[in-house]
Design a protein around this motif. Structure first.
Motif, PDB file in Angstrom:
ATOM      1  N   PRO A  81      -8.555 -21.367 -34.679  1.00  0.00           N
ATOM      2  CA  PRO A  81      -8.590 -22.760 -34.211  1.00  0.00           C
ATOM      3  C   PRO A  81      -8.357 -22.864 -32.697  1.00  0.00           C
ATOM      4  CG  PRO A  81      -6.588 -22.329 -35.491  1.00  0.00           C
ATOM      5  CD  PRO A  81      -7.429 -21.102 -35.581  1.00  0.00           C
ATOM      6  N   GLN A  82      -8.638 -24.036 -32.156  1.00  0.00           N
ATOM      7  CA  GLN A  82      -8.619 -24.211 -30.693  1.00  0.00           C
ATOM      8  C   GLN A  82      -7.293 -23.820 -30.048  1.00  0.00           C
ATOM      9  OE1 GLN A  82     -10.213 -27.832 -29.090  1.00  0.00           O
ATOM     10  NE2 GLN A  82     -11.759 -28.060 -30.708  1.00  0.00           N
ATOM     11  N   ASP A  83      -6.178 -24.208 -30.658  1.00  0.00           N
ATOM     12  CA  ASP A  83      -4.895 -23.899 -30.012  1.00  0.00           C
ATOM     13  C   ASP A  83      -4.650 -22.389 -29.962  1.00  0.00           C
ATOM     14  OD1 ASP A  83      -4.707 -23.923 -32.743  1.00  0.00           O
ATOM     15  OD2 ASP A  83      -2.626 -24.591 -32.805  1.00  0.00           O
ATOM     16  N   GLU A  84      -5.103 -21.701 -31.014  1.00  0.00           N
ATOM     17  CA  GLU A  84      -4.976 -20.239 -31.028  1.00  0.00           C
ATOM     18  C   GLU A  84      -5.839 -19.621 -29.931  1.00  0.00           C
ATOM     19  OE1 GLU A  84      -3.593 -17.887 -33.584  1.00  0.00           O
ATOM     20  OE2 GLU A  84      -2.267 -19.635 -33.675  1.00  0.00           O
ATOM     21  N   LEU A  85      -7.030 -20.189 -29.736  1.00  0.00           N
ATOM     22  CA  LEU A  85      -7.931 -19.657 -28.716  1.00  0.00           C
ATOM     23  C   LEU A  85      -7.318 -19.861 -27.331  1.00  0.00           C
ATOM     24  CD1 LEU A  85     -11.278 -20.984 -30.231  1.00  0.00           C
ATOM     25  CD2 LEU A  85     -10.567 -18.584 -30.113  1.00  0.00           C
ATOM     26  N   ARG A  86      -6.734 -21.057 -27.122  1.00  0.00           N
ATOM     27  CA  ARG A  86      -6.091 -21.318 -25.818  1.00  0.00           C
ATOM     28  C   ARG A  86      -4.909 -20.376 -25.617  1.00  0.00           C
ATOM     29  NH1 ARG A  86      -6.363 -26.647 -27.576  1.00  0.00           N
ATOM     30  NH2 ARG A  86      -8.349 -27.591 -26.937  1.00  0.00           N
ATOM     31  N   ALA A  87      -4.142 -20.186 -26.671  1.00  0.00           N
ATOM     32  CA  ALA A  87      -2.996 -19.270 -26.566  1.00  0.00           C
ATOM     33  C   ALA A  87      -3.492 -17.851 -26.281  1.00  0.00           C
ATOM     34  CB  ALA A  87      -2.172 -19.301 -27.858  1.00  0.00           C
ATOM     35  N   GLY A  88      -4.612 -17.489 -26.896  1.00  0.00           N
ATOM     36  CA  GLY A  88      -5.194 -16.167 -26.658  1.00  0.00           C
ATOM     37  C   GLY A  88      -5.599 -16.007 -25.201  1.00  0.00           C
TER      38      GLY A  88
END
Lengths: 461, 461
Positions: free
Chosen positions: B443-450
């Motif tokens: 999901p988007q938040d995981e991608l941003r955290a990545g």
């Protein structure tokens, strides 16, 4: 499916317009096609372009699109494929014959599967209903298979779960094993006669086949030893229990001799235990895998024979480095066995309905076998059944007749019955006319009628 | 499972007795084991015999069965397998990494599949419920696949149903195609970079690989022509739409050039249309298959990417004699695709829920892609995304760093994130450090955290 299906639909509409119209006729305008076919202008122009490319339509810039003259229409020319593909065709006819959906007007006595009425359809549906409720039902599965299912097969075999790998049936497992254990050009030893799927798999892997004759007691150890020595083969395939097509079981006195021959040659023995769940008169002898110490035996098992042809779930057991090669091969072949099938297999095998199904199946198969054996005995003096199989679903018979195999099989087919020509189970020469008759494939009255038909054909022949 | 499971159970019981007891101890009598373990005497004697063979027990005729001295117990010796198997291992590590069930504590940005929350699980369950009610649900299926399902794929592609063959996903289809179209030792051309499954399949078929570089407009026609001429290859693999890993699409101006080059060489072009259902910004360009007149294009399609990894159903379209070879290969490989999966696919694809799912999926993937692109742009100056993919589920990025690929991937892994090392997608030399980041996998938040994590790792490096 996607947006693309509309292009396909428009292509078919326009092609049909072109076929019914006259060359030179102008096509309706894009705008009118858009309205009529309820698609976007982009879709119409993509479809048009593809038919112009195919020579069905011609486009005259500024004027419109027309039906192409028939002479300019492109006829596909596939001749180049013959040059590129070469002549190395795989002969799959013997297994194709076994797979075609039964024409209900034909009495099929040459089937690899038990008939629909013997399959646990209700139990499968119940298992599916339970399995598909599992939230993980559609995720990926490990290449080795789901742990719980491996455990079930491992417990039955009496080995570690780590040794077991789930496969989509025995045909796929055989392909993986042949490809992992031998390189193209090498030799594999197949017991003779054997089943057509094994012959096709060996050839597909590019292997040379050397047949090793069997008798009523299974593989002949002296011939196995000499075949190993003569060919340098490092792979042997056998069905020690209720072999297909003969029904023969490896004698207890030969088990150690066979394993010793294989071990002495540094070879692998693939044990296809296809009929473990089809032991009809007494429990099957223990798998050879249990007697093997140093990882020479690769053990194959499947649910397609005892549950349903579409329950394409089986297991391979192997020990030592070869196990990793088999897992890697599984991954390379098709990544993993679909999880829903594995979950359904878990539900089916661990349900109390499974042993009940097997008991009913055994009783039914016993009844069918005995009906066919006695009908042949009473009605068809030309047919000899050397030994009544104690498991499996096939009868192997010798036929005394002046008809050739081709004539007999064709005559049976013309009379609405499919029988298994003996040569399909051989890779070497065949002495006399042999048939495989699958008693698992039809109910008792059909089997009796089949015997009656054979009696008439042989009396005429 | 069968009667045999009791032998396995008794083997395990006796083995555990032998392990906890002292060498020389006598085993309980058969009679007492029969009572205690609730099995038949035959089962006990089979289990005992197998443990005697394995050196765990010794049998003294007339006296009984004893725990064997530990020294005589056989330790498995698998060393012979190394000699027999040789060193020709298949390197499947790149696809193994993609298949392992996600450890929930790890942020996986290197996945071939969309994340579970994007999969139409409810729709699949509904389709399964409807499909499994069909009385034919568990019968065999023709090797070509069920007619109705072939029709659905054919309509989408705009071709005849007869041209379409159902397969258990693209990996299996690729293996069949490579093995049917080329012989071991011959060369296959793979666009570079390409996906690891294709590299593994080519190697498993014993083929030599020649990479053909691509750019933002896909395969480079001049290089393709010279590779065909230089190698004599008769097979080319490409993903013309939203290629994995680059996201590049073959330019309209190159389509005819590529097809002409292939036709001139008498070669086959395998078109892996993996992301047709993942066109995010506009409809995907039409399949190359539609522009092909003489059967040069073998078209591959799959539902694993848009539905679920376990919906292992795909299609191959081919025209001319090669179609028969592919059907024969399908039969030889694993007979047929399990009917329940095919029936579920029919229900899924023909349900109004399917286009709804695709629309939702596209919106979600667009959002994820944009979030990852902008997070990288804002937070990670060392990473350049050459072109934002208009389809698929991966981003291909160049990284400017003094870290080696191994160091960066290891550092990310240590910090709980899996990223796709660029070298896995290459068979030739790689210029600079490249990464595949799968925006479909999280999901988007995981991608941003990545992206934030990559920024820290690269700042430290």
């Amino acid at each position: 499916m996607s947006n693309d299906s509309s292009v396909g639909r428009v292509v078919r509409e326009l092609r049909s317009l072109a076929e019914t119209g006259s060359p030179g006729d102008q096509l309706p305008s894009t705008r009118s096609l858009v309205t009529r076919l309820q698609v976007s202008p982009v879709t119409v122009s993509q479809a048009t372009a593809s038919l112009v490319a195919a020579g069905v339509l011609t486009s005259v810039p500024g004027r419109g699109v027309f039906i192409a003259p028939r002479s300019t229409r492109h006829t596909h020319d596939f001749a180049w494929q013959s040059v590129t593909l070469g002549s190395q065709m795989l002969d799959v006819q013997p297994i194709r014959a076994l797979q075609t959906d039964a024409d209900p007007s034909v009495r099929n006595l040459n089937s690899g599967y038990i008939s629909a009425d013997l399959q646990p359809r209700r139990e499968l549906m119940a298992a599916a209903t339970r399995a598909l409720r599992r939230p993980s039902g559609w995720s990926t599965a490990p290449p080795e298979g789901i742990h719980e299912l491996r455990q079930l097969f491992a417990a039955d075999l009496g080995t570690d779960t780590a040794d077991v790998l789930i496969t989509p049936g025995t045909q796929a497992a055989l392909n993986s094993a042949f490809r992992s254990l031998a390189s193209p050009g090498q030799t594999v030893l197949l017991e003779e006669p054997t089943y057509p799927g094994a012959i096709v798999a060996a050839r597909a892997a590019g292997l040379q086949i050397t047949p090793v004759p069997t008798d009523r007691d299974g593989l002949r150890p002296a011939l196995l030893r000499s075949a190993l020595a003569a060919t340098g083969a490092r792979v042997v395939l056998t069905q020690p229990a209720f072999a297909n097509p003969t029904g023969h079981t490896l004698a207890a006195t030969r088990r150690a001799e066979v394993l010793d021959a294989v071990a002495a040659a540094g070879a692998f023995l693939i044990e296809d235990d296809w009929a473990r769940d089809l032991a009809l008169d007494a429990p099957a002898p223990p798998p050879l895998f249990r007697d093997d110490r140093d990882g020479h035996v690769i053990y194959l098992r499947s649910l397609t024979k005892s549950a349903s042809p579409s329950m394409r779930v089986g297991a391979v057991a192997a020990r030592g480095p070869v196990r990793e090669r088999l897992v890697d091969s599984r991954l390379a072949e098709d990544l993993f066995v679909p999880r829903p099938l594995q979950e359904i297999a878990i539900e089916l095998l661990s349900s109390p309905a499974w042993p009940r199904h097997l008991r009913r199946l055994h009783a039914q198969l016993r009844g069918r076998r005995d009906a066919l054996v006695s009908a042949l005995h009473q009605q068809v003096p030309q047919i000899t059944v050397d030994s009544v199989p104690q498991g499996g679903s096939h009868l192997w018979a010798r036929v005394a007749t002046s008809l050739s195999e081709t004539e007999l099989v064709a005559a049976a087919h013309a009379a609405g019955m499919v029988i298994g020509p003996g040569t399909q189970f051989h890779t070497g020469e065949v002495a006399g006319l042999q048939l495989r008759l699958s008693f698992g494939a039809a109910p008792q009255d059909e089997l009796r009628a089949g015997a009656g038909l054979l009696a008439r054909l042989l009396a005429d022949g």
